[in-house]
Each structure stands twice: as structure tokens, then as C-alpha cells.
Design a protein around this motif. Structure first.
Motif, short mmCIF file in Angstrom:
data_model
loop_
_atom_site.label_atom_id
_atom_site.label_comp_id
_atom_site.label_asym_id
_atom_site.label_seq_id
_atom_site.Cartn_x
_atom_site.Cartn_y
_atom_site.Cartn_z
N MET A 1 0.68 -1.38 0.39
CA MET A 1 0.09 -0.38 0.10
C MET A 1 0.75 1.50 -0.02
O MET A 1 0.33 2.11 0.27
CB MET A 1 -0.77 0.15 1.12
N GLY A 2 2.06 0.87 -0.03
CA GLY A 2 3.09 2.06 0.09
C GLY A 2 2.84 3.19 -0.75
O GLY A 2 2.72 4.81 -0.33
N GLU A 3 2.95 2.98 -1.67
CA GLU A 3 2.75 3.72 -3.31
C GLU A 3 1.20 4.60 -3.56
O GLU A 3 1.18 5.67 -4.08
CB GLU A 3 2.74 2.50 -4.77
N GLN A 4 0.25 3.25 -2.82
CA GLN A 4 -1.27 4.15 -2.35
C GLN A 4 -1.00 5.93 -1.86
O GLN A 4 -1.53 6.82 -1.72
CB GLN A 4 -1.77 4.15 -1.98
N PHE A 5 -0.14 4.85 -0.39
CA PHE A 5 -0.02 6.55 0.32
C PHE A 5 1.19 8.27 -0.25
O PHE A 5 0.51 9.01 -0.17
CB PHE A 5 0.18 6.43 1.72
N VAL B 1 4.87 8.21 5.77
CA VAL B 1 4.57 6.57 6.44
C VAL B 1 5.57 6.58 7.88
O VAL B 1 6.80 6.72 6.59
CB VAL B 1 4.23 5.75 5.51
N ASN B 2 5.17 6.68 8.44
CA ASN B 2 6.31 6.60 9.54
C ASN B 2 6.42 5.20 10.14
O ASN B 2 5.40 4.46 11.26
CB ASN B 2 5.92 7.58 11.00
N LEU B 3 7.33 3.99 10.06
CA LEU B 3 7.50 3.17 10.20
C LEU B 3 7.96 2.83 11.76
O LEU B 3 9.44 3.09 11.82
CB LEU B 3 7.46 1.95 9.92
N LYS B 4 7.74 2.39 13.14
CA LYS B 4 8.69 2.94 13.94
C LYS B 4 8.68 1.57 14.76
O LYS B 4 7.75 0.90 15.82
CB LYS B 4 7.73 3.85 14.89
N LEU B 5 9.27 0.75 14.21
CA LEU B 5 9.11 -0.78 14.47
C LEU B 5 10.17 -1.44 15.03
O LEU B 5 11.30 -1.18 15.54
CB LEU B 5 9.12 -2.02 13.29
N GLU C 1 -3.51 21.46 3.17
CA GLU C 1 -2.57 22.74 3.44
C GLU C 1 -2.06 21.52 4.81
O GLU C 1 -0.99 22.04 5.18
CB GLU C 1 -2.25 23.40 3.82
N GLU C 2 -2.56 20.35 5.51
CA GLU C 2 -2.64 20.16 6.99
C GLU C 2 -2.01 18.77 7.16
O GLU C 2 -1.54 18.81 5.38
CB GLU C 2 -4.59 19.92 7.10
N ALA C 3 -1.87 18.44 7.63
CA ALA C 3 -0.69 17.18 8.45
C ALA C 3 -0.62 15.94 7.44
O ALA C 3 -1.96 16.02 8.13
CB ALA C 3 0.08 17.40 9.59
N LYS C 4 -0.89 15.25 6.89
CA LYS C 4 -1.47 13.98 6.54
C LYS C 4 0.26 12.75 6.71
O LYS C 4 1.24 12.51 5.80
CB LYS C 4 -1.38 14.14 4.83
N GLU C 5 -0.14 12.20 8.19
CA GLU C 5 0.53 11.09 8.77
C GLU C 5 0.17 9.96 9.42
O GLU C 5 -0.78 10.08 9.58
CB GLU C 5 1.76 12.23 9.35
N ILE C 6 0.66 9.16 8.52
CA ILE C 6 0.20 7.49 9.57
C ILE C 6 1.67 7.41 10.23
O ILE C 6 2.19 6.95 8.97
CB ILE C 6 -0.11 6.51 8.38
N THR C 7 1.81 6.89 11.31
CA THR C 7 2.66 6.02 11.81
C THR C 7 2.14 4.45 12.98
O THR C 7 1.04 5.07 13.74
CB THR C 7 3.41 7.25 13.52
#
Length: 612
Positions: free
Chosen positions: A470-474, A481-485, A520-526
Motif C-alpha cells: 500500500m505504500g505507493e497508494q499513500f 508513513v512512519n514505521l517505528k518498529l 495544507e494540513e499535515a497528513k501522516e500515518i505512524t
């Protein structure tokens, strides 16, 4: 007519005597005028002038009193108007006042607070804030107001300045001017949006309750019919069999689920009913003396043994869900097991001791239906991912095409292709073929209907796989996308395929929430993983619009969705909740309006056996 010179009225004149010409002198203040009059007019004329002057004075005195009274009344009116204006300003409900032409003459602070307009924007203007579908009742109110009638608690809807629609209860009253003529109307609008929502919720709850009552009634009717059938069977058995053991045998055998009497210590089967023999496809004689654990998968037998070890005295009970059982022919099916401690008399030994009464319920059909529902969710997810997958596959295809075009170009030009060039082109093509094959195989693996199996899994792996797909879709939607694994995190007992579906559903849900944000707003998934005591935790956080408090408790209900019709099935989070529970985990949600949402998924950490 006598001649009167202009003069000023003073209240001190009220006590002065009026004699002959003194009245004129006092009124005019001109002695020469009095002298002139006394010389030129006879006495009777002078007397008439004096009377006229007296009347004129009385009229001025009356007028002065009238003016004072008018001023007093006007002061009282101003005081009253100010008092009512203060009352209207303090009114918690919005108030708007119109003149007879329908133009706004006043709004209070509550109107500004709820609807957004300020007084300067509306004063002297018509207020157009009625939705088209609410004009019928609005026109009725206008007609009644023009006819001089008052209205109370008429329900309608109105636009706010921001374009939102709220439900209101409107009361109107006509007010008059000093002459008793209609001067305009006062409208009080009470915001009943919350009440309407509560009424709708109550109506839905009522409908759901009625449906559940009908369903429950049908179930009870079926249960009564079944009970009646069992009672009839029992009565027939009582007629045919006299001994209490035979009565027990009839009831035991007519239970539609499998029943076993099992020895406490060794788990040896002491007795069973007909349904058990039929379900497990053994003859009764074959099952007697077998261990009950022989009917289960080895891992599930060990799990059950630990659970049964907690039973010690009569009345103790344990429930063990989703055990894999096996029949004589080697086929498998799933059961829920209920076990309680009771007394059982064994005929061969003539003794009575504590035994386990074990009841197994075949849940295979239910699990198949659940699997079908999960599979439907997978197919819906794959459909949503199709665009991103096309882009992912286009990249390796473009590389392969470039390599083929290079070879064709060199051949057309008659140029020799070196071994090094051919090796590089073939290597690139091979790498891209492998990349495309991995993507396709991953999709095929994800889309395949999977059985419910658990084994040790590193939770980081399915999370990485999800964002490989799904990375390309985001990226195309401008979402970071932030992955903190945590690489040292313990494994969990789960299934990789179904874990992927859990995190795909959560990621898809987060993507939909973020898309409601302005550009203009922040768009992030962590996505964060970490250990927490004996648990492994995975958090999926987004910077979306957040989930309102009133619907947060409903998001895991099947078919509940806030999306428009046709935009969502309402199954994603429901399926996710069920999958998490299947792996003995839990899922919680925290959300702040206009800040974002975090789903916290916890699974028991897998503890490796000693010596394994």
C-alpha cells in the motif's frame, strides 16, 4: 382678535393675581404696550382682552402639563425598551426581530453564537437561511404572523453562516407600536439538533429492539418446540423404561450436541451419547476407554489439558473455544468445549466418583461463514488497492521494456551488443521480473482464503508487507508513513495472513480519515510496535479529523459506517475486532477531534518452551 405679543411661559406666574391690565403686562413684559392699550381701548374691550389672555394662559399651562406627561411616558418607554432588550440579550436561545417588511431589526448574542452572523451583517436586511425543503412550514409561519397570530414550538431547520444545517423549534409573537398597529414580529429559535439526534437514536434503538424481540421470540418459539419435543420423548421413554438409569440414558442420548463422561485424572472416556459417536464417526465401543485427548489435535490437546487442570471440585466449570477435533477418518472440524465436574456412577466398578461432563459444540459452519465474511473483506480491500498495485507493477514492466527497447535498437542499427551490456540488461530484467512476481504472489497469498491457524509470528513482518503493498497508494495521496518498529520485540501466536488483514484494515481506515483534511494540513500515518509487560503492542496513529465521541463506541459494530452509501461496507473494523479477539488480543481506540486517532492493538507475547 386682540393682539398678543410673543412671550415665555414660567411656572411662577401660577400664583400672581390677574387684575385689569396687570395680566398683559405680566405676560408680555412690555409696559408701553399696556399704556397703549389703556389709552386706545374702552374698558369692556380691555376686559375681554384680559379674559382672552387668561384663557390663553390656561391653554399653555395645560400644554405644558401634557408635554411633561409625554416626556415621562417616553422615558418609561425607553426604560421598558432597555429592560426588554436586556432580557432578549440574556436569552440563551437565538432571538431575531423583523419589521413588517421582513427585514431584521435586531438579533441577540445567542443568535450570533449559534448561527454565526453579527448584528451589523443583518440589520436592515432580509435573512435568507431557510433550506428549500423547509419552506412549507416557514411560509405557514409567515402567513400567520402577517395575520397577527402567534406561534409556539414549530419545528423546522435553518442554515448557519458556515453552511451547516441545524434543527430548531421556533416560537413567534407579534409586537405593536404606540398606536396599536402591528410593527413587526419576534422569533425565538431553540436549537434542538441534539434532541433530534437522540430521538433518531432512540427510534433506531426501538426498531433494533423490536427486531431483536422478534428474533428472540422466534428463537424461544423454536426452543419451546424443541423442548416440547424433548418432553414428549422423555414421556415416551418414561413409559417404556422404568429404571432411573434408562431415563438418564434417553436424555443423554437425545442431546443434539456431543456429550462425554470423562475420568478426571486420565481423561479416559467413560460414556458418550449417540451424537458423539455420530459426530466423531466412531462406534461407541471404540470410543469407550479411549482418551478424550485422542480426539483433538496435539497442540489443542495440550491447551485443553492445562485448562482442565484447574478443575478440582463438583460444580467447577471451564469453557475452551475453537479446538480442532479429528474424526476417525482423519478429517478435522472445530468445536467449542464446555466441561464441568459432576458425579458419575460406573456400572463395572459399582462406584460413584467425580468425573468430567464434557459437551462439545460443532462450530465449523459458523467459522466457515466468518471466513467467508473475512474473505469478502479481503476482496473489498484488494479492489481498493487495485490502482496502487497497477502502479507498483508498471515500474518493473517499464524497466523490462526499456531493456528490450535497448536490445531492439542496437539490432536495428547493426551495432554489436557487448557481453557486459547483455548481462546488465538481462540482470535488470530478471530483477524486475522477480519484483513483479513477488508483488503478484503476495497479492495471491493475501487474497487466498486462509484457515484459522496460529503459530509464532514476528508482528513487524506483516506490517512491513502491508506497506510494501500500500505504500505507493499513500505516496500518491501525499500521506507520509512512519514505521517505528521494535526489532527486538517478542513474537506472538497468530496467523500472518490474518495479521496483514488487520493492519490493512487499520491503514485503510486511517487513510480515509486523513483524506478529510485540507491539502495544507499535515497528513501522516505512524505505526509503532513495542513490548508492554507480557503483551506485544502495535499502534496505528493518523492525523485525520478524529472520531466523534458519540459514535466511538459503535465503530466495531458490523455494518456501521459513517461513509456515504456505496462508499463503505462497515465491515472493516468489525472484522478487525473479531480477528484480534481470535488471537486472544484486544483493541482500543483513542481519538481527539481535529487532531487524530490511534488504534492500539495488544497481543499476548509468545513464550518459547524450554528446550525447544
Amino acid at each position: 382678535m386682540p393682539f398678543f405679543y410673543p412671550f415665555k411661559i414660567h411656572t411662577r406666574y401660577f400664583t400672581l393675581p390677574l387684575k385689569d391690565l396687570d395680566m398683559i403686562i405680566e405676560l408680555t413684559g412690555l409696559d408701553e404696550m399696556a399704556v397703549k392699550i389703556s389709552r386706545t381701548k374702552p374698558d369692556h374691550v380691555r376686559l375681554m382682552d384680559h379674559i382672552t389672555a387668561r384663557l390663553f394662559w390656561d391653554l399653555f399651562e395645560i400644554e405644558e402639563q401634557r408635554v411633561a406627561e409625554v416626556e415621562r411616558i417616553e422615558a418609561e418607554l425607553r426604560e421598558t425598551e432597555e429592560r426588554y432588550r436586556t432580557v432578549l440579550d440574556a436569552c440563551p436561545d437565538p432571538v431575531v426581530v423583523y419589521d413588517t417588511k421582513g427585514k431584521v431589526t435586531y438579533i441577540n448574542s445567542a443568535f450570533t453564537r449559534i448561527f454565526g452572523w453579527i448584528s451589523e451583517e443583518l440589520k436592515g436586511k432580509r435573512l435568507n437561511y431557510v433550506p428549500d425543503e423547509n419552506w412549507p412550514e416557514t411560509q405557514m409561519m409567515i402567513d400567520k404572523v402577517l395575520a397577527g397570530e402567534s406561534l409556539s414550538a414549530v419545528e423546522s431547520r435553518r442554515y448557519t453562516k458556515g453552511g451547516n444545517v441545524i434543527d430548531v423549534s421556533i416560537s413567534t409573537a407579534v409586537y405593536l407600536d404606540r398606536d396599536g398597529n402591528q410593527a413587526g414580529s419576534i422569533h425565538i429559535l431553540r436549537n434542538i439538533t441534539s434532541r433530534k439526534q437522540e430521538q433518531q437514536a432512540l427510534r433506531r434503538a426501538h426498531d433494533e429492539m423490536e427486531l431483536r424481540v422478534k428474533e428472540r421470540t422466534a428463537e424461544l418459539t423454536a426452543a419451546v418446540d424443541q423442548l416440547r419435543h424433548e418432553i414428549e420423548e422423555r414421556k415416551r421413554a418414561e413409559v417404556e423404561v422404568k429404571k432411573s438409569e434408562e431415563k438418564y440414558r434417553i436424555l443423554f442420548n437425545y442431546d443434539p450436541n456431543s456429550l462425554f463422561m470423562v475420568e478426571m485424572d486420565s481423561a479416559r472416556i467413560l460414556d458418550l451419547n449417540r451424537a458423539a459417536a455420530k459426530s466423531y464417526k466412531y462406534d461407541r465401543g471404540e470410543l469407550i476407554k479411549m482418551s478424550f485427548f485422542d480426539l483433538l489435535d496435539a497442540d489443542d490437546a495440550e491447551r485443553l489439558s492445562k485448562k482442565l487442570g484447574c478443575l478440582a471440585k463438583e460444580g467447577d466449570y471451564v469453557f475452551v473455544p475453537k479446538l480442532q477435533a479429528k474424526r476417525k477418518d482423519g478429517s478435522h472440524f472445530y468445536i467449542d468445549l464446555h466441561a464441568s465436574v459432576g458425579k458419575f456412577s460406573e456400572r463395572e466398578r459399582g462406584s460413584t466418583g467425580l468425573s468430567l461432563i464434557v459437551r462439545t459444540v460443532d462450530i465449523t459452519l459458523g467459522l466457515e461463514r466468518q471466513a467467508q465474511l473475512i474473505q469478502a473483506g479481503k476482496m473489498a480491500t484488494l479492489g481498493e488497492m487495485a490502482t496502487g498495485m497497477a502502479h507498483e507493477l508498471n515500474q518493473p514492466l517499464n524497466v523490462m521494456r526499456m531493456g528490450a527497447d535497448f536490445v531492439a535498437k542496437m539490432i536495428r542499427r547493426g551495432q554489436k551488443i557487448s557481453d557486459e551490456q547483455l548481462l546488465m540488461v538481462s540482470s535488470n530484467i530478471s530483477e524486475q521480473v522477480e519484483r513483479a512476481a513477488n508483488i503478484i504472489n503476495h497479492l495471491r497469498e493475501f487474497g487466498r482464503k486462509s484457515e484459522f491457524k496460529v503459530y509464532p509470528v514476528d508482528i513487524n513482518e506483516p506490517i512491513k508487507n502491508v506497506f510494501t503493498i500500500m505504500g505507493e497508494q499513500f505516496r500518491l495521496r501525499g500521506i507520509k508513513v512512519n514505521l517505528k518498529l521494535d526489532k527486538a520485540i517478542p513474537k506472538i501466536m497468530a496467523g500472518r495472513n490474518r495479521l496483514e488483514q488487520i493492519f490493512i484494515n487499520l491503514a485503510t481506515n486511517a487513510r480515509a480519515a486523513i483524506q478529510e483534511r485540507r491539502p495544507e494540513e499535515a497528513k501522516e500515518i505512524t505505526i509503532t510496535t513495542y513490548p508492554e509487560g507480557d503483551w506485544v503492542v502495535a499502534e496505528v496513529s493518523d492525523t485525520g479529523k478524529g472520531i466523534p465521541e458519540q459514535i466511538r463506541k459503535k465503530i466495531f459494530e458490523p455494518f456501521f459506517t459513517t461513509k456515504a452509501t456505496g462508499k463503505g461496507t462497515g465491515l472493516g473494523l468489525s472484522i478487525t475486532y473479531g480477528l484480534v479477539r481470535d488471537f486472544k488480543g484486544r483493541i482500543d481506540v483513542e481519538s481527539t477531534q481535529d487532531v487524530g486517532t490511534t488504534f492500539k492493538v495488544c497481543f499476548p507475547a509468545y513464550k518459547e518452551k524450554m528446550g525447544s
